[in-house]
Design an enzyme around this catalytic site. Structure first.
Site, PDB file in Angstrom:
ATOM      1  N   HIS A   1      -1.558   0.252  -9.668  1.00  0.00           N
ATOM      2  CA  HIS A   1      -2.175  -0.717  -8.743  1.00  0.00           C
ATOM      3  C   HIS A   1      -2.779  -1.900  -9.519  1.00  0.00           C
ATOM      4  O   HIS A   1      -3.985  -2.153  -9.444  1.00  0.00           O
ATOM      5  CB  HIS A   1      -3.234  -0.029  -7.878  1.00  0.00           C
ATOM      6  CG  HIS A   1      -3.525  -0.772  -6.602  1.00  0.00           C
ATOM      7  ND1 HIS A   1      -3.885  -0.171  -5.426  1.00  0.00           N
ATOM      8  CD2 HIS A   1      -3.522  -2.112  -6.324  1.00  0.00           C
ATOM      9  CE1 HIS A   1      -4.088  -1.077  -4.490  1.00  0.00           C
ATOM     10  NE2 HIS A   1      -3.871  -2.274  -5.012  1.00  0.00           N
TER      11      HIS A   1
ATOM     12  N   GLU B   1      -3.285   7.554  -4.142  1.00  0.00           N
ATOM     13  CA  GLU B   1      -3.818   7.035  -5.405  1.00  0.00           C
ATOM     14  C   GLU B   1      -5.337   7.221  -5.498  1.00  0.00           C
ATOM     15  O   GLU B   1      -6.022   7.144  -4.480  1.00  0.00           O
ATOM     16  CB  GLU B   1      -3.415   5.566  -5.598  1.00  0.00           C
ATOM     17  CG  GLU B   1      -3.995   4.599  -4.594  1.00  0.00           C
ATOM     18  CD  GLU B   1      -3.502   3.169  -4.857  1.00  0.00           C
ATOM     19  OE1 GLU B   1      -2.288   2.915  -4.757  1.00  0.00           O
ATOM     20  OE2 GLU B   1      -4.353   2.319  -5.165  1.00  0.00           O
TER      21      GLU B   1
ATOM     22  N   ARG C   1       0.871  -1.176   0.000  1.00  0.00           N
ATOM     23  CA  ARG C   1       0.000   0.000   0.000  1.00  0.00           C
ATOM     24  C   ARG C   1       0.907   1.225   0.000  1.00  0.00           C
ATOM     25  O   ARG C   1       1.987   1.218   0.604  1.00  0.00           O
ATOM     26  CB  ARG C   1      -0.898   0.023   1.241  1.00  0.00           C
ATOM     27  CG  ARG C   1      -2.061  -0.964   1.200  1.00  0.00           C
ATOM     28  CD  ARG C   1      -3.110  -0.596   0.135  1.00  0.00           C
ATOM     29  NE  ARG C   1      -4.248  -1.504   0.128  1.00  0.00           N
ATOM     30  CZ  ARG C   1      -4.371  -2.568  -0.671  1.00  0.00           C
ATOM     31  NH1 ARG C   1      -3.402  -2.882  -1.513  1.00  0.00           N
ATOM     32  NH2 ARG C   1      -5.464  -3.319  -0.622  1.00  0.00           N
TER      33      ARG C   1
HETATM   34  C1  DGY Z   1      -5.625  -6.249  -2.840  1.00  0.00           C
HETATM   35  O1  DGY Z   1      -6.319  -7.235  -3.077  1.00  0.00           O
HETATM   36  O2  DGY Z   1      -5.458  -5.822  -1.686  1.00  0.00           O
HETATM   37  C2  DGY Z   1      -5.011  -5.573  -4.011  1.00  0.00           C
HETATM   38  O3  DGY Z   1      -4.119  -4.577  -3.628  1.00  0.00           O
HETATM   39  C3  DGY Z   1      -6.084  -5.003  -4.914  1.00  0.00           C
HETATM   40  O4  DGY Z   1      -6.671  -3.926  -4.260  1.00  0.00           O
END
Ligand code: DGY
Length: 327
Positions: free
Chosen positions: A287, A269, A240
């Site tokens: 992402h 983001e 993240r």
């Molecule tokens: C997740 O599954 O956490 C990925 O980052 C997609 O958001």
């Protein structure tokens, strides 16, 4: 009897929406539409369930404004968009989508590592701009991947899948740091060695971040951690955005205190820190680590199955606060 009403907060594939329509009255966001928080609250009125993507914040204010809500099913494995204690207090079940994306996300983590270390996008931009005039010995010379030291911060399922790729596919020495050390059989399966956090930053040639985001993990990688890294090292973030202090990273990349970075996730983001766009030695992707059609279908299907199981049978496949079910 009226069927329960649910909301799909961001468009999913037609087969997943169709599956939900077999059981519920469904209102679905049209493709390309992202509702604001207040629009989301408006759409949630009268809905008992919602399928979210990970981009919709579910907090105490939203829960208070949507008293009929009983379940929020995230189609992501990460659930940092949930205020889980507030959901539990409100008696709202949260579910996520683990496992189905592990290998696909690990593939992408490795792809980003390779692209970053071997300067794939930087050299492509150079070629497309017509700047390639001659071959030379050091043209876009990057960092060695095979045989180097792969560091992994966060050794859950995805971290272990990346470790296996590094150790078994690329002959890398794998070191990792995690809140808790893996069981010996799991360490052996991915040939990974546990080290302290400082040692991880100091020894890794390529460091991949795969830890979950929590407020305590905010800016886990800041100026001090970057200063520990080798000047030849690469940093890859598929976790993240908030895990990395982007301004500190930009400074480290500009001053070549680390060689390069690959980022799939960003602090604000989908807005990207403009300073990152000015740095050549960073690979930026929107992402997409879990983005293959089969995997994204599996993620959305798991979220749909959680909605169906809970609202029709009072159980869930991947509950995050199962105490809500027992209560
Ligand atoms: C997740 O599954 O956490 C990925 O980052 C997609 O958001």
């Amino acid at each position: 009897m009226a069927r329960p009403a649910i909301l799909i907060a961001r468009a999913v594939f037609p087969e997943v929406e169709h599956k939900l329509r077999q059981h519920f009255e469904v209102e679905a966001a049209p493709p390309g539409v992202v509702w604001s928080p207040s629009q989301l609250v408006e759409r949630l009125q009268g809905k008992v369930g919602v399928l979210t993507t990970g981009g919709e914040r579910i907090d105490a204010a939203l829960l208070a404004a949507c008293p009929q809500l009983k379940i929020v099913a995230n189609l992501a494995v990460g659930f940092n968009n949930f205020d889980l204690p507030a959901m539990t207090a409100a008696g709202v079940l949260g579910t996520n989508a683990p496992d189905v994306l592990t290998e696909t996300t690990a593939d992408f983590g490795f792809a980003l590592l390779m692209a970053t270390a071997r300067r794939v996008t930087e050299s492509e931009h150079f070629l497309r701009a017509g700047q390639w005039k001659e071959w030379s010995l050091d043209l876009f010379a990057g960092a060695e991947v095979h045989g180097s030291t792969l560091g992994i911060l966060g050794m859950g399922r995805i971290g272990q899948a990346i470790a296996r790729r590094g150790a078994l596919g690329f002959g890398m020495q794998v070191i990792y740091h995690n809140r808790s050390r893996l069981e010996p059989d799991k360490e052996a399966a991915c040939q990974a060695r546990y080290v302290g956090k400082d040692a991880l930053f100091e020894q890794a040639d390529h460091l991949v971040l795969v830890l979950p985001y929590t407020p305590a993990a905010h800016h886990t990688v800041g100026a001090a951690e970057l200063a520990r890294m080798k000047p030849t090292a690469t940093l890859v973030n598929i976790a993240r955005g908030g895990i990395v202090d982007e301004n500190a990273l930009v400074a480290a990349l500009r001053e070549r205190r680390i060689a390069a970075a690959g980022l799939d996730v960003f602090e604000g983001e989908p807005t990207v820190n403009p300073a990152l766009l000015t740095v050549p030695n960073v690979v930026l992707t929107p992402h997409i680590a879990s983005a293959t059609i089969p995997t994204r279908t599996a993620m959305a299907t798991l979220a749909a199955d959680n909605l169906i199981a809970f609202l029709t049978e009072g159980r869930a496949l991947t509950p995050l606060n199962p105490q809500v079910i027992s209560a």
